[in-house]
Design a protein around this motif. Structure first.
Motif, PDB file in Angstrom:
ATOM      1  N   ARG A 191       0.817  -1.213   0.000  1.00  0.00           N
ATOM      2  CA  ARG A 191       0.000   0.000   0.000  1.00  0.00           C
ATOM      3  C   ARG A 191       0.853   1.267   0.000  1.00  0.00           C
ATOM      4  NH1 ARG A 191      -3.967  -2.695   4.521  1.00  0.00           N
ATOM      5  NH2 ARG A 191      -5.261  -3.891   3.087  1.00  0.00           N
ATOM      6  N   ASP A 192       2.153   1.097  -0.169  1.00  0.00           N
ATOM      7  CA  ASP A 192       3.076   2.223  -0.226  1.00  0.00           C
ATOM      8  C   ASP A 192       3.013   3.072   1.043  1.00  0.00           C
ATOM      9  OD1 ASP A 192       5.021   3.881  -1.200  1.00  0.00           O
ATOM     10  OD2 ASP A 192       3.656   5.136  -2.356  1.00  0.00           O
ATOM     11  N   THR A 193       3.046   2.409   2.182  1.00  0.00           N
ATOM     12  CA  THR A 193       3.080   3.114   3.459  1.00  0.00           C
ATOM     13  C   THR A 193       4.376   2.781   4.188  1.00  0.00           C
ATOM     14  OG1 THR A 193       2.033   1.343   4.739  1.00  0.00           O
ATOM     15  CG2 THR A 193       0.568   2.917   3.649  1.00  0.00           C
ATOM     16  N   VAL A 194       4.624   3.516   5.264  1.00  0.00           N
ATOM     17  CA  VAL A 194       5.825   3.288   6.065  1.00  0.00           C
ATOM     18  C   VAL A 194       5.875   1.849   6.567  1.00  0.00           C
ATOM     19  CG1 VAL A 194       6.993   3.930   8.203  1.00  0.00           C
ATOM     20  CG2 VAL A 194       6.026   5.701   6.729  1.00  0.00           C
ATOM     21  N   ASP A 195       4.727   1.310   6.974  1.00  0.00           N
ATOM     22  CA  ASP A 195       4.695  -0.049   7.500  1.00  0.00           C
ATOM     23  C   ASP A 195       5.165  -1.081   6.489  1.00  0.00           C
ATOM     24  OD1 ASP A 195       3.964   0.463  10.038  1.00  0.00           O
ATOM     25  OD2 ASP A 195       1.879  -0.169   9.860  1.00  0.00           O
ATOM     26  N   ASP A 196       5.006  -0.794   5.186  1.00  0.00           N
ATOM     27  CA  ASP A 196       5.447  -1.737   4.164  1.00  0.00           C
ATOM     28  C   ASP A 196       6.952  -1.977   4.225  1.00  0.00           C
ATOM     29  OD1 ASP A 196       2.937  -2.168   3.164  1.00  0.00           O
ATOM     30  OD2 ASP A 196       3.092  -0.700   1.561  1.00  0.00           O
ATOM     31  N   VAL A 197       7.709  -0.966   4.624  1.00  0.00           N
ATOM     32  CA  VAL A 197       9.166  -1.110   4.748  1.00  0.00           C
ATOM     33  C   VAL A 197       9.484  -2.195   5.768  1.00  0.00           C
ATOM     34  CG1 VAL A 197      11.319   0.026   5.391  1.00  0.00           C
ATOM     35  CG2 VAL A 197       9.572   1.286   4.113  1.00  0.00           C
ATOM     36  N   TYR A 198       8.802  -2.131   6.918  1.00  0.00           N
ATOM     37  CA  TYR A 198       9.062  -3.093   7.985  1.00  0.00           C
ATOM     38  C   TYR A 198       8.564  -4.478   7.587  1.00  0.00           C
ATOM     39  CZ  TYR A 198       8.772   1.562  10.112  1.00  0.00           C
ATOM     40  OH  TYR A 198       8.892   2.899  10.375  1.00  0.00           O
ATOM     41  N   THR A 199       7.385  -4.501   6.981  1.00  0.00           N
ATOM     42  CA  THR A 199       6.790  -5.788   6.601  1.00  0.00           C
ATOM     43  C   THR A 199       7.650  -6.518   5.579  1.00  0.00           C
ATOM     44  OG1 THR A 199       4.565  -4.917   7.013  1.00  0.00           O
ATOM     45  CG2 THR A 199       4.734  -6.886   5.640  1.00  0.00           C
ATOM     46  N   MET A 200       8.150  -5.782   4.583  1.00  0.00           N
ATOM     47  CA  MET A 200       8.964  -6.421   3.546  1.00  0.00           C
ATOM     48  C   MET A 200      10.247  -6.990   4.127  1.00  0.00           C
ATOM     49  SD  MET A 200       9.001  -7.206   0.309  1.00  0.00           S
ATOM     50  CE  MET A 200       8.042  -6.050  -0.692  1.00  0.00           C
ATOM     51  N   HIS A 201      10.891  -6.266   5.024  1.00  0.00           N
ATOM     52  CA  HIS A 201      12.109  -6.775   5.657  1.00  0.00           C
ATOM     53  C   HIS A 201      11.821  -8.059   6.432  1.00  0.00           C
ATOM     54  CE1 HIS A 201      13.949  -2.889   4.708  1.00  0.00           C
ATOM     55  NE2 HIS A 201      15.115  -3.415   5.036  1.00  0.00           N
ATOM     56  N   LYS A 202      10.701  -8.066   7.161  1.00  0.00           N
ATOM     57  CA  LYS A 202      10.372  -9.248   7.949  1.00  0.00           C
ATOM     58  C   LYS A 202      10.092 -10.454   7.057  1.00  0.00           C
ATOM     59  CE  LYS A 202       7.307 -11.084  11.496  1.00  0.00           C
ATOM     60  NZ  LYS A 202       6.266 -10.806  12.503  1.00  0.00           N
ATOM     61  N   GLN A 203       9.312 -10.257   5.990  1.00  0.00           N
ATOM     62  CA  GLN A 203       8.963 -11.385   5.124  1.00  0.00           C
ATOM     63  C   GLN A 203      10.200 -11.930   4.399  1.00  0.00           C
ATOM     64  OE1 GLN A 203       6.092 -12.692   5.573  1.00  0.00           O
ATOM     65  NE2 GLN A 203       5.502 -10.952   6.860  1.00  0.00           N
ATOM     66  N   LEU A 204      11.099 -11.052   3.977  1.00  0.00           N
ATOM     67  CA  LEU A 204      12.332 -11.527   3.343  1.00  0.00           C
ATOM     68  C   LEU A 204      13.220 -12.240   4.357  1.00  0.00           C
ATOM     69  CD1 LEU A 204      13.568  -8.885   0.749  1.00  0.00           C
ATOM     70  CD2 LEU A 204      12.963 -11.252   0.356  1.00  0.00           C
ATOM     71  N   GLY A 205      13.198 -11.781   5.597  1.00  0.00           N
ATOM     72  CA  GLY A 205      13.945 -12.473   6.643  1.00  0.00           C
ATOM     73  C   GLY A 205      13.466 -13.893   6.820  1.00  0.00           C
ATOM     74  N   LEU A 206      12.157 -14.085   6.757  1.00  0.00           N
ATOM     75  CA  LEU A 206      11.593 -15.431   6.871  1.00  0.00           C
ATOM     76  C   LEU A 206      11.995 -16.300   5.682  1.00  0.00           C
ATOM     77  CD1 LEU A 206       8.045 -14.527   8.206  1.00  0.00           C
ATOM     78  CD2 LEU A 206       9.795 -15.830   9.420  1.00  0.00           C
ATOM     79  N   VAL A 207      12.034 -15.712   4.503  1.00  0.00           N
ATOM     80  CA  VAL A 207      12.452 -16.478   3.319  1.00  0.00           C
ATOM     81  C   VAL A 207      13.907 -16.913   3.466  1.00  0.00           C
ATOM     82  CG1 VAL A 207      12.874 -16.349   0.834  1.00  0.00           C
ATOM     83  CG2 VAL A 207      10.757 -15.408   1.782  1.00  0.00           C
ATOM     84  N   HIS A 208      14.746 -16.048   4.013  1.00  0.00           N
ATOM     85  CA  HIS A 208      16.136 -16.451   4.285  1.00  0.00           C
ATOM     86  C   HIS A 208      16.166 -17.617   5.273  1.00  0.00           C
ATOM     87  CE1 HIS A 208      18.906 -13.747   2.209  1.00  0.00           C
ATOM     88  NE2 HIS A 208      17.982 -12.798   2.333  1.00  0.00           N
ATOM     89  N   TYR A 209      15.254 -17.607   6.221  1.00  0.00           N
ATOM     90  CA  TYR A 209      15.139 -18.710   7.182  1.00  0.00           C
ATOM     91  C   TYR A 209      14.834 -20.010   6.432  1.00  0.00           C
ATOM     92  CZ  TYR A 209      14.358 -20.166  12.085  1.00  0.00           C
ATOM     93  OH  TYR A 209      14.464 -20.724  13.328  1.00  0.00           O
ATOM     94  N   PHE A 210      13.858 -19.969   5.532  1.00  0.00           N
ATOM     95  CA  PHE A 210      13.486 -21.164   4.771  1.00  0.00           C
ATOM     96  C   PHE A 210      14.682 -21.697   3.980  1.00  0.00           C
ATOM     97  CE2 PHE A 210       9.062 -19.013   4.219  1.00  0.00           C
ATOM     98  CZ  PHE A 210       8.782 -19.228   5.553  1.00  0.00           C
ATOM     99  N   SER A 211      15.384 -20.776   3.354  1.00  0.00           N
ATOM    100  CA  SER A 211      16.530 -21.171   2.524  1.00  0.00           C
ATOM    101  C   SER A 211      17.628 -21.802   3.373  1.00  0.00           C
ATOM    102  CB  SER A 211      17.072 -19.948   1.782  1.00  0.00           C
ATOM    103  OG  SER A 211      18.186 -20.279   1.004  1.00  0.00           O
ATOM    104  N   ALA A 212      17.846 -21.257   4.577  1.00  0.00           N
ATOM    105  CA  ALA A 212      18.923 -21.745   5.446  1.00  0.00           C
ATOM    106  C   ALA A 212      18.647 -23.142   5.968  1.00  0.00           C
ATOM    107  CB  ALA A 212      19.138 -20.773   6.600  1.00  0.00           C
ATOM    108  N   TYR A 213      17.396 -23.451   6.324  1.00  0.00           N
ATOM    109  CA  TYR A 213      17.136 -24.757   6.944  1.00  0.00           C
ATOM    110  C   TYR A 213      16.998 -25.900   5.933  1.00  0.00           C
ATOM    111  CZ  TYR A 213      11.959 -24.015   6.393  1.00  0.00           C
ATOM    112  OH  TYR A 213      10.684 -23.800   5.924  1.00  0.00           O
ATOM    113  N   LYS A 214      17.210 -25.636   4.653  1.00  0.00           N
ATOM    114  CA  LYS A 214      17.090 -26.691   3.649  1.00  0.00           C
ATOM    115  C   LYS A 214      18.211 -27.725   3.743  1.00  0.00           C
ATOM    116  CE  LYS A 214      13.233 -25.736   1.783  1.00  0.00           C
ATOM    117  NZ  LYS A 214      12.101 -26.686   1.918  1.00  0.00           N
ATOM    118  N   ILE A 215      19.228 -27.453   4.549  1.00  0.00           N
ATOM    119  CA  ILE A 215      20.275 -28.462   4.755  1.00  0.00           C
ATOM    120  C   ILE A 215      19.796 -29.554   5.703  1.00  0.00           C
ATOM    121  CG2 ILE A 215      22.096 -26.761   4.360  1.00  0.00           C
ATOM    122  CD1 ILE A 215      22.614 -26.803   7.403  1.00  0.00           C
TER     123      ILE A 215
END
Length: 634
Positions: free
Chosen positions: A379-403
């Protein structure tokens, strides 16, 4: 299910004949070397696994991977395109996955001989469900729990209030989203009270009936797992050596900061709505806090313009989802977290869509071909900045535990995961705020105030909810007192009250049977509630530990550079620590993962208080100047 059972038997019993399976796309090497599957198990289990049994376990994991992938696909399709067909498929996939897990457990005794392992050693290798207690339920009870959760969600998302407006002389339909808009933007106390009451009148009694059935089923599940009730069952998640964290002490330590924040907000509301609606020393009527629930307080940000506060409607510098995605990705790359597959962007959905089941942001592991996705209403708001960082952080989590083997390819405990990801996001949040609004005493104060309204204001509410949950359903007359007890606890710990009188409404409407906790849908269904209290505590502990590790913060010189000013960007050692923790998946207890970052397992609120110390001092001065009453009277 019989076909699936035959397939499992063939793969397990004759697993050695299926060594030609294509492992090139799997996360576990097919070799029997010490670097293979054995290195990912406990020493006790690994020592019992022969080379032949490793092959069979891999066949089990491959089949489990396929089942999880089918489930994830059905759930994704429902979340991004809700209709009758996808809803039915999502429910069927939940049942199919549950039956598959039950089949693995019940078959483990018979299969242990084929694996050449003891039953007690094989059993831990067949669990992939996070909440193992659910596996003790029969299919009917499992279906009932899923159905009741779905009904509660549908009632809230599909709420329509029918009202009669004298000016238009015809009935009008008001949706849940429209009610939310009114609660945030209206300055008419009578209007806010009307819609608050209308919402609860339309949802209360029916939701109470559904929720009582839901709690009853969870109690049944807890007893099957040798716990007296579901509260004790879920409390075990946050127990160390059998002891629950001292949440009472944490609350008392946080209370002075909350009282200063509360006093400031009450004055702002008094200026907005008048002294008749908001007294100088009384509790805050909950309907004036910007939502049906009275949380989060960030809904009040547009009301803070007289403090030159940068509120939630401010636009980001990103302007498009792709630019914001790249901005967040650069942060994780800077700390050495590596690059994510390009498919993360191409397979995700960021534009708000009327077909979404809801607009709650979420990240997804599809359990196939390193397919990770994000669903987010940009929605192009300030909260989107925080939300995007959090969701990408979770994706990094998924990628890391694939071992890890498939049974451990899950994130750890929810409170720990939220705390860890949000700790990384804290740094990005502050830097983004300063970059947009320039560094000044005012911009720093506004940042801390906004963050406290999100992170601190919710803690007494969650604490009150946890106390309510622990006691509301005890005793033979529990259903009759759940609503009164709800407001007793919210008044005691949070300082808010219902805007209506139950006794007066009962006299005018004999069918009035409120269940006001229904507004807290997420906390009612995503148990345990206490996770929402512990997540911020964990967040600031981890943040302080990371900042100290990379030299961005020195507790002995906190007046020179405050904790909130810490910038983690560019520190590769931070990425190494977090990547190692993420790579463990669910194979390690969250307390041990927490210790890997912080150095101990104690949960402490002091880092949170340290972070907001400058705000506490400023609020104390401001409240003292305006002679604010600290606390509330009945």
């Amino acid at each position: 299910m019989s076909c699936l059972f035959r397939l499992i038997v063939v793969m397990f019993v004759f697993g050695s004949h299926y060594c030609s399976v294509d492992y090139s796309r799997r996360s576990v090497s097919p070799t029997c070397s010490p670097d293979g599957l054995k290195s990912n198990m406990s020493d006790k289990v690994a020592n019992t696994v022969t080379c032949n049994s490793e092959v069979k376990i891999r066949n089990l994991y491959n089949l489990t991977n396929e089942q999880l992938s089918l489930y994830a696909t059905a759930q994704w399709n429902y979340n991004v395109n809700e209709n009758e067909e996808t809803t039915e498929e999502a429910l069927k996939s939940s049942i199919q996955l549950f039956l598959y897990q039950k089949l693995l457990i019940t078959s483990a005794k018979n299969l242990s001989a084929s694996f050449g392992m003891k039953y007690k050693d094989l059993l831990p290798l067949v669990y992939f469900m996070h909440d193992r207690g659910l596996c003790q339920l029969d299919l009917c009870d499992f279906k009932a729990i899923q159905s009741l959760k779905s009904k509660l969600k549908s009632m809230i998302n599909g709420l329509v209030i029918y009202e009669y407006r004298e000016k238009t002389d015809h009935p009008c339909e008001i949706t849940a989203n429209e009610v939310h808009f009114i609660m945030v933007n209206s300055t008419d106390v009578a209007e806010l009270k009307y819609y608050w009451k209308a919402w609860h009148t339309h949802t209360g009694f029916e939701m109470k009936t559904i929720y009582m059935k839901y709690i009853g089923l969870l109690d049944h599940m807890a007893k099957l797992n040798n716990f007296s009730n579901e509260f004790e069952y879920y409390a075990k998640l946050y127990s160390t050596d059998g002891c629950r964290p001292n949440v009472d002490r944490m609350y008392e330590n946080i209370r002075p900061l909350y009282l200063q924040l509360y006093a400031r907000v009450r004055r702002i509301l008094r200026e907005k709505f008048g002294t008749v609606a908001v007294s100088c020393d009384g509790p805050i009527p909950v309907h004036l806090l910007g939502s049906i629930l009275g949380q989060p307080w960030t809904n009040l940000l547009p009301s803070l313009t007289h403090e030159r506060f940068i509120h939630i409607s401010s636009r980001t510098n990103a302007k498009t989802p792709k630019r914001l995605f790249d901005q967040a990705n650069r942060f994780f790359t800077s700390i050495g977290m590596g690059n994510l597959p390009k498919s993360v962007w191409s397979n995700s959905m960021f534009e708000e869509n009327e077909n979404f089941a809801d607009c709650t942001s979420s990240s997804w592991d599809m359990y196939k071909n390193n397919d990770f996705r994000i669903k987010m209403c940009f929605r192009d708001t300030v909260d989107d900045v925080y939300t995007m960082h959090k969701q990408l952080g979770l994706v990094h989590y998924f990628s890391a535990y694939k071992i890890q083997p498939i049974i451990f390819q899950h994130t750890s405990d929810a409170a720990f995961v939220d705390g860890m990801i949000n700790a990384l996001t804290l740094s990005a949040r502050y830097q983004d705020h300063i970059d947009r609004f320039k560094d000044s005493a005012l911009s720093r104060h506004s940042y801390l105030l906004r963050t406290a309204m999100e992170k601190v204001a919710v803690l007494p509410f969650v604490y009150a909810t946890d106390v309510w949950h622990a006691n509301a359903f005890k005793g033979p007359f529990a259903p009759k007192r759940t609503n009164d007890f709800w407001w007793n606890q919210r008044f005691k710990y949070e300082g808010v009250v219902s805007p209506i009188s139950k006794s007066k409404d009962k006299c005018s409407n004999s069918n009035y049977k409120p269940f006001d906790p229904s507004a807290a849908y997420d906390m009612l269904t995503e148990l345990p509630y206490i996770r929402y209290f512990l997540a911020p505590v964990i967040e600031f502990q981890i943040f302080k530990a990371l900042c100290t590790t990379c030299g961005e913060y020195d507790p002995k010189n906190s007046k020179i550079k405050h904790l909130y000013e810490c910038n983690l960007r560019g520190y590769k050692k931070i990425g190494k620590i977090i990547s190692l923790v993420m790579s463990k998946g669910s194979s390690t207890k969250w307390q041990l993962l927490f210790e890997m970052i912080v150095g101990h397992q104690r949960l402490e609120v002091e880092p949170l208080l340290e972070y907001f110390q400058p705000l506490y001092e400023q609020l104390s001065l401001t409240n003292n100047k305006t002679n604010e009453y600290i606390g509330w009277k009945a």
